[in-house]
Design an enzyme around this catalytic site. Structure first.
Site: not given
Ligand code: DOR
Ligand code: ZN
Length: 371
Positions: A36, A38-40, A122, A159, A197, A242, A270, A274, A286
């Site tokens: 799990h 996130h690479l953006r 997802k 989620h 998560h 989150l 996860d 950001h 989050a």
């Molecule tokens: O903390 C989180 N950040 N929880 C998520 O479900 C999404 C993620 C995000 O994409 O930043």
């Molecule tokens: Zn996530």
């Protein structure tokens, strides 16, 4: 008790890693996968992907871009953009996912899976988290997609939080299990489901007692922080994510589950970068960025629990088995240093800094660089 007695894998581990009665200072594991991540996209992708690709073999890549990754064509194009930033890591495999919407076309999902383009779908309840506005409100509307996924064995990553504003944010996972996950499992019993998560003892208990087609990912940060870390002594935006971290008893349940050797639990960091300017704001985003130091953090937790022999199962075996993939055919080595490691405080991007997770304790386990 979640775990079991020593199994053949454990014995093999001991033979490889333990000189009799001496403390373990070097640990060789099959290369971990992140189930799990996130690479953006764009400048952020360019800045963060190496932090994962340098250590991990594969990663399940979350589709919550803006706009989200909803079709087979979107997933293919996103995969190419990721690979374009992985030139130095040719063996790293991004495993793509599709973002489930109420208008997702079941035949497109099946075609994407059968072509090997995606490895999961997802499910974001609409409004639950970052970029989830296109998620699901009416679960009946996605039933044809879920039925098709069950038929071909394609996992659903969930989620697991309700969005009902009347439900306290610390209860949203437990309520989701009762209101959404339990009925969903009853309606589509053959669907492979991953409670992403997991943050509560309730979630751990639910997954442990469910059938073989139910699993959960556990993040690195939820093994370290409880809700006091976010809220006591001044608000700590870099610990906000989150699902939000819960009480200490829940953190302890997660540590027990992760270190138990139970096949249902595996790593999904996860890691969610950001910009600091977006987190240190009146309405902070989050997400916690853990990719650079995740494996050092995990080795610390597993060692503290006298469970280093279970680390490989958590990082490198259980997830692959659940996804129906072979484990990695190469290894990484972690070495315990005498001096605490020094990680950068943040990662620079073209648009600003991204703070790296501070787990709050000194770390000594270092991943040896790829040869
Ligand atoms: O903390 C989180 N950040 N929880 C998520 O479900 C999404 C993620 C995000 O994409 O930043
Ligand atoms: Zn996530």
């Amino acid at each position: 008790m979640l775990g079991g007695a020593a199994d053949p894998d454990e014995i093999e581990f001991m033979e490889h890693n333990m000189a009799a009665a001496e403390p373990i200072t070097s640990l060789t594991l099959r290369r971990p996968d992140d189930w799990h991540l996130h690479l953006r996209d764009g400048a952020m992708l360019a800045a963060v992907v190496a932090d994962t690709a340098q250590h991990f073999g594969r990663a399940i890549v979350m589709p919550n871009l803006v706009p989200p990754v909803v079709t087979r064509a979107d997933a293919s194009a996103y995969r190419e953009r990721i690979l374009a930033h992985c030139i130095g890591y040719p063996k790293f495999q991004p495993l793509m996912t599709l973002y489930l919407t109420e208008t997702t076309d079941a035949s497109d999902v099946v075609a994407a899976a059968q072509a090997g383009i995606i490895h999961a779908v997802k499910l974001y309840p609409a409004g639950a988290t970052t970029n989830s506005a296109s998620g699901v409100r009416d679960f009946d509307k996605v039933r044809p997609v879920l039925d098709a996924m069950a038929e071909i064995g394609l996992p659903l990553c969930v989620h697991g939080e309700v969005t009902d504003p009347s439900v306290d944010i610390f209860d949203r996972e437990a309520v989701f299990i009762d209101r959404v996950l339990t009925p969903l499992r009853a309606a589509v019993p053959d669907l492979k489901v991953i409670l992403e998560h997991v943050t509560t003892a309730d979630g751990v208990d639910f997954v442990r007692d469910a059938g073989s087609n139910m699993a959960a990912t556990i993040t690195t940060h939820h093994l370290f922080i409880n809700r006091n870390h976010i809220l006591a002594g001044g608000i700590q935006p870099h610990y906000y994510c989150l699902p939000v971290a819960k009480r200490e008893r829940h953190r302890l349940a997660l540590v027990a589950a992760a270190t138990s050797g139970a096949r249902q639990f595996f790593l999904g960091t996860d890691s969610a970068p950001h910009l600091d300017t977006d987190k240190q704001s009146a309405c902070g985003c989050a997400g916690i960025y853990t990719a650079p130091n995740t494996l050092s953090c995990l080795a610390h937790v597993f060692e503290a629990e006298s469970a280093l022999h279970q680390l490989e199962a958590f990082t490198s075996l259980h997830g692959a088995a659940f996804y129906g993939l072979p484990p990695a055919d190469d290894t990484i080595t972690l070495v315990k240093r005498d001096e605490a490691l020094v990680f950068p405080v943040s990662r620079a991007t073209a648009n600003g800094e991204v703070t790296i997770f501070d787990c709050g304790v000194p770390l000594y386990w270092e991943v040896e660089p790829r040869p």
